[in-house]
Motif scaffolding. Structure first.
Motif, PDB file in Angstrom:
ATOM      1  N   GLY A 103      -3.192 -43.351 -18.892  1.00 14.16           N
ATOM      2  CA  GLY A 103      -4.553 -43.804 -18.659  1.00 14.16           C
ATOM      3  C   GLY A 103      -5.106 -43.603 -17.271  1.00 14.16           C
ATOM      4  O   GLY A 103      -6.126 -44.191 -16.927  1.00 14.16           O
ATOM      5  N   ALA A 104      -4.475 -42.776 -16.451  1.00 17.35           N
ATOM      6  CA  ALA A 104      -4.988 -42.568 -15.092  1.00 17.35           C
ATOM      7  C   ALA A 104      -6.325 -41.830 -15.147  1.00 17.35           C
ATOM      8  O   ALA A 104      -6.482 -40.864 -15.880  1.00 17.35           O
ATOM      9  CB  ALA A 104      -3.982 -41.767 -14.278  1.00 17.35           C
ATOM     10  N   ASN A 105      -7.289 -42.314 -14.351  1.00 20.90           N
ATOM     11  CA  ASN A 105      -8.610 -41.703 -14.258  1.00 20.90           C
ATOM     12  C   ASN A 105      -8.820 -41.134 -12.863  1.00 20.90           C
ATOM     13  O   ASN A 105      -8.464 -41.768 -11.869  1.00 20.90           O
ATOM     14  CB  ASN A 105      -9.708 -42.753 -14.509  1.00 20.90           C
ATOM     15  CG  ASN A 105      -9.778 -43.159 -15.948  1.00 20.90           C
ATOM     16  OD1 ASN A 105      -9.675 -42.343 -16.846  1.00 20.90           O
ATOM     17  ND2 ASN A 105      -9.938 -44.447 -16.180  1.00 20.90           N
ATOM     18  N   TYR A 106      -9.454 -39.987 -12.803  1.00 20.39           N
ATOM     19  CA  TYR A 106      -9.773 -39.356 -11.534  1.00 20.39           C
ATOM     20  C   TYR A 106     -11.230 -38.928 -11.546  1.00 20.39           C
ATOM     21  O   TYR A 106     -11.752 -38.473 -12.575  1.00 20.39           O
ATOM     22  CB  TYR A 106      -8.871 -38.135 -11.304  1.00 20.39           C
ATOM     23  CG  TYR A 106      -7.403 -38.476 -11.302  1.00 20.39           C
ATOM     24  CD1 TYR A 106      -6.655 -38.379 -12.473  1.00 20.39           C
ATOM     25  CD2 TYR A 106      -6.765 -38.918 -10.149  1.00 20.39           C
ATOM     26  CE1 TYR A 106      -5.312 -38.708 -12.497  1.00 20.39           C
ATOM     27  CE2 TYR A 106      -5.423 -39.250 -10.166  1.00 20.39           C
ATOM     28  CZ  TYR A 106      -4.701 -39.151 -11.335  1.00 20.39           C
ATOM     29  OH  TYR A 106      -3.368 -39.489 -11.344  1.00 20.39           O
ATOM     30  N   TRP A 107     -11.883 -39.091 -10.391  1.00 23.75           N
ATOM     31  CA  TRP A 107     -13.306 -38.796 -10.266  1.00 23.75           C
ATOM     32  C   TRP A 107     -13.550 -37.749  -9.195  1.00 23.75           C
ATOM     33  O   TRP A 107     -12.880 -37.729  -8.158  1.00 23.75           O
ATOM     34  CB  TRP A 107     -14.080 -40.055  -9.905  1.00 23.75           C
ATOM     35  CG  TRP A 107     -14.096 -41.092 -10.980  1.00 23.75           C
ATOM     36  CD1 TRP A 107     -13.215 -42.107 -11.165  1.00 23.75           C
ATOM     37  CD2 TRP A 107     -15.056 -41.215 -12.039  1.00 23.75           C
ATOM     38  NE1 TRP A 107     -13.559 -42.848 -12.262  1.00 23.75           N
ATOM     39  CE2 TRP A 107     -14.697 -42.332 -12.817  1.00 23.75           C
ATOM     40  CE3 TRP A 107     -16.206 -40.489 -12.395  1.00 23.75           C
ATOM     41  CZ2 TRP A 107     -15.422 -42.735 -13.940  1.00 23.75           C
ATOM     42  CZ3 TRP A 107     -16.920 -40.891 -13.506  1.00 23.75           C
ATOM     43  CH2 TRP A 107     -16.534 -42.002 -14.267  1.00 23.75           C
ATOM     44  N   GLY A 108     -14.567 -36.923  -9.442  1.00 25.82           N
ATOM     45  CA  GLY A 108     -15.036 -36.019  -8.420  1.00 25.82           C
ATOM     46  C   GLY A 108     -15.986 -36.739  -7.474  1.00 25.82           C
ATOM     47  O   GLY A 108     -16.308 -37.919  -7.663  1.00 25.82           O
ATOM     48  N   GLN A 109     -16.473 -36.005  -6.491  1.00 27.72           N
ATOM     49  CA  GLN A 109     -17.325 -36.606  -5.466  1.00 27.72           C
ATOM     50  C   GLN A 109     -18.770 -36.717  -5.920  1.00 27.72           C
ATOM     51  O   GLN A 109     -19.555 -37.423  -5.289  1.00 27.72           O
ATOM     52  CB  GLN A 109     -17.240 -35.788  -4.168  1.00 27.72           C
ATOM     53  CG  GLN A 109     -18.080 -34.513  -4.158  1.00 27.72           C
ATOM     54  CD  GLN A 109     -17.457 -33.370  -4.931  1.00 27.72           C
ATOM     55  OE1 GLN A 109     -16.373 -33.487  -5.516  1.00 27.72           O
ATOM     56  NE2 GLN A 109     -18.142 -32.235  -4.946  1.00 27.72           N
ATOM     57  N   GLY A 110     -19.115 -36.033  -7.004  1.00 27.67           N
ATOM     58  CA  GLY A 110     -20.474 -36.079  -7.522  1.00 27.67           C
ATOM     59  C   GLY A 110     -21.315 -34.913  -7.044  1.00 27.67           C
ATOM     60  O   GLY A 110     -21.140 -34.418  -5.928  1.00 27.67           O
ATOM     61  N   THR A 111     -22.234 -34.490  -7.900  1.00 23.45           N
ATOM     62  CA  THR A 111     -23.172 -33.432  -7.545  1.00 23.45           C
ATOM     63  C   THR A 111     -24.565 -33.847  -8.009  1.00 23.45           C
ATOM     64  O   THR A 111     -24.742 -34.349  -9.115  1.00 23.45           O
ATOM     65  CB  THR A 111     -22.755 -32.075  -8.159  1.00 23.45           C
ATOM     66  OG1 THR A 111     -23.627 -31.041  -7.693  1.00 23.45           O
ATOM     67  CG2 THR A 111     -22.771 -32.082  -9.678  1.00 23.45           C
ATOM     68  N   GLN A 112     -25.540 -33.689  -7.139  1.00 24.47           N
ATOM     69  CA  GLN A 112     -26.900 -34.155  -7.416  1.00 24.47           C
ATOM     70  C   GLN A 112     -27.629 -33.157  -8.309  1.00 24.47           C
ATOM     71  O   GLN A 112     -27.642 -31.953  -8.036  1.00 24.47           O
ATOM     72  CB  GLN A 112     -27.677 -34.331  -6.117  1.00 24.47           C
ATOM     73  CG  GLN A 112     -29.128 -34.748  -6.298  1.00 24.47           C
ATOM     74  CD  GLN A 112     -29.273 -36.172  -6.799  1.00 24.47           C
ATOM     75  OE1 GLN A 112     -28.616 -37.088  -6.310  1.00 24.47           O
ATOM     76  NE2 GLN A 112     -30.142 -36.372  -7.799  1.00 24.47           N
ATOM     77  N   VAL A 113     -28.241 -33.692  -9.353  1.00 20.11           N
ATOM     78  CA  VAL A 113     -29.138 -32.919 -10.211  1.00 20.11           C
ATOM     79  C   VAL A 113     -30.509 -33.579 -10.130  1.00 20.11           C
ATOM     80  O   VAL A 113     -30.655 -34.775 -10.408  1.00 20.11           O
ATOM     81  CB  VAL A 113     -28.641 -32.892 -11.670  1.00 20.11           C
ATOM     82  CG1 VAL A 113     -29.693 -32.272 -12.582  1.00 20.11           C
ATOM     83  CG2 VAL A 113     -27.324 -32.129 -11.768  1.00 20.11           C
ATOM     84  N   THR A 114     -31.501 -32.813  -9.738  1.00 12.90           N
ATOM     85  CA  THR A 114     -32.862 -33.306  -9.632  1.00 12.90           C
ATOM     86  C   THR A 114     -33.773 -32.434 -10.477  1.00 12.90           C
ATOM     87  O   THR A 114     -33.781 -31.211 -10.327  1.00 12.90           O
ATOM     88  CB  THR A 114     -33.344 -33.309  -8.179  1.00 12.90           C
ATOM     89  OG1 THR A 114     -32.448 -34.096  -7.378  1.00 12.90           O
ATOM     90  CG2 THR A 114     -34.752 -33.888  -8.071  1.00 12.90           C
ATOM     91  N   VAL A 115     -34.493 -33.096 -11.369  1.00 17.52           N
ATOM     92  CA  VAL A 115     -35.433 -32.384 -12.249  1.00 17.52           C
ATOM     93  C   VAL A 115     -36.829 -32.875 -11.892  1.00 17.52           C
ATOM     94  O   VAL A 115     -37.181 -34.027 -12.144  1.00 17.52           O
ATOM     95  CB  VAL A 115     -35.122 -32.636 -13.723  1.00 17.52           C
ATOM     96  CG1 VAL A 115     -36.045 -31.789 -14.608  1.00 17.52           C
ATOM     97  CG2 VAL A 115     -33.661 -32.353 -14.028  1.00 17.52           C
ATOM     98  N   SER A 116     -37.603 -31.988 -11.311  1.00 19.78           N
ATOM     99  CA  SER A 116     -38.918 -32.383 -10.826  1.00 19.78           C
ATOM    100  C   SER A 116     -39.826 -31.170 -10.742  1.00 19.78           C
ATOM    101  O   SER A 116     -39.382 -30.071 -10.415  1.00 19.78           O
ATOM    102  CB  SER A 116     -38.798 -33.046  -9.457  1.00 19.78           C
ATOM    103  OG  SER A 116     -40.078 -33.332  -8.925  1.00 19.78           O
ATOM    104  N   SER A 117     -41.102 -31.403 -11.026  1.00 24.15           N
ATOM    105  CA  SER A 117     -42.086 -30.335 -10.886  1.00 24.15           C
ATOM    106  C   SER A 117     -42.735 -30.394  -9.505  1.00 24.15           C
ATOM    107  O   SER A 117     -43.580 -29.562  -9.180  1.00 24.15           O
ATOM    108  CB  SER A 117     -43.143 -30.433 -11.980  1.00 24.15           C
ATOM    109  OG  SER A 117     -43.747 -31.724 -11.977  1.00 24.15           O
TER     110      SER A 117
END
Length: 117
Positions: A103-117
């Protein structure tokens, strides 16, 4: 230990597409699950999609057929193809790996997704 490196985030306009990648290195034992979560400002982190080492995939209800998760098991890499993006898809997207035995969980640092006009 498992180290995750994400890439592919960015700024796009509504209706456009993005492809996120996450490469895992280290003790990526099978069976495992590789997936993506997201967190928007002021909201809880939620499941976007997960794919198990047997190939079964699961998606968050909001995906509605717009996203596809896939994995290259040999390369320990998971991809998220996001089409028809909406402003409400704006969030930090996190890669996660779960080693199912133990059950070990590992996470990345995250990447920003921005959806905008």
């Amino acid at each position: 230990q498992v180290h995750l490196v994400e890439s592919g985030g960015g700024l796009v306009q509504p209706g456009e597409s993005l492809r996120l990648s996450c490469e895992a290195s280290g003790s990526v034992f099978s069976p495992n699950a590789m997936g993506w979560y997201r967190q928007a400002p002021g909201k809880e982190r939620e499941l976007v999609a997960v794919v198990f080492s047997g190939g079964v995939a699961k998606y968050g209800d909001f995906v509605e057929g717009r996203f596809t998760i896939s994995r290259d098991t040999a390369e320990n890499t998971v991809y998220l193809q996001m089409n028809s993006l909406k402003p409400e898809d704006t969030a930090v997207y996190y890669c996660q790996v779960t080693i199912l035995r133990g059950g070990a969980n590992y996470w990345g640092q995250g990447t920003q997704v921005t959806v905008s006009s």
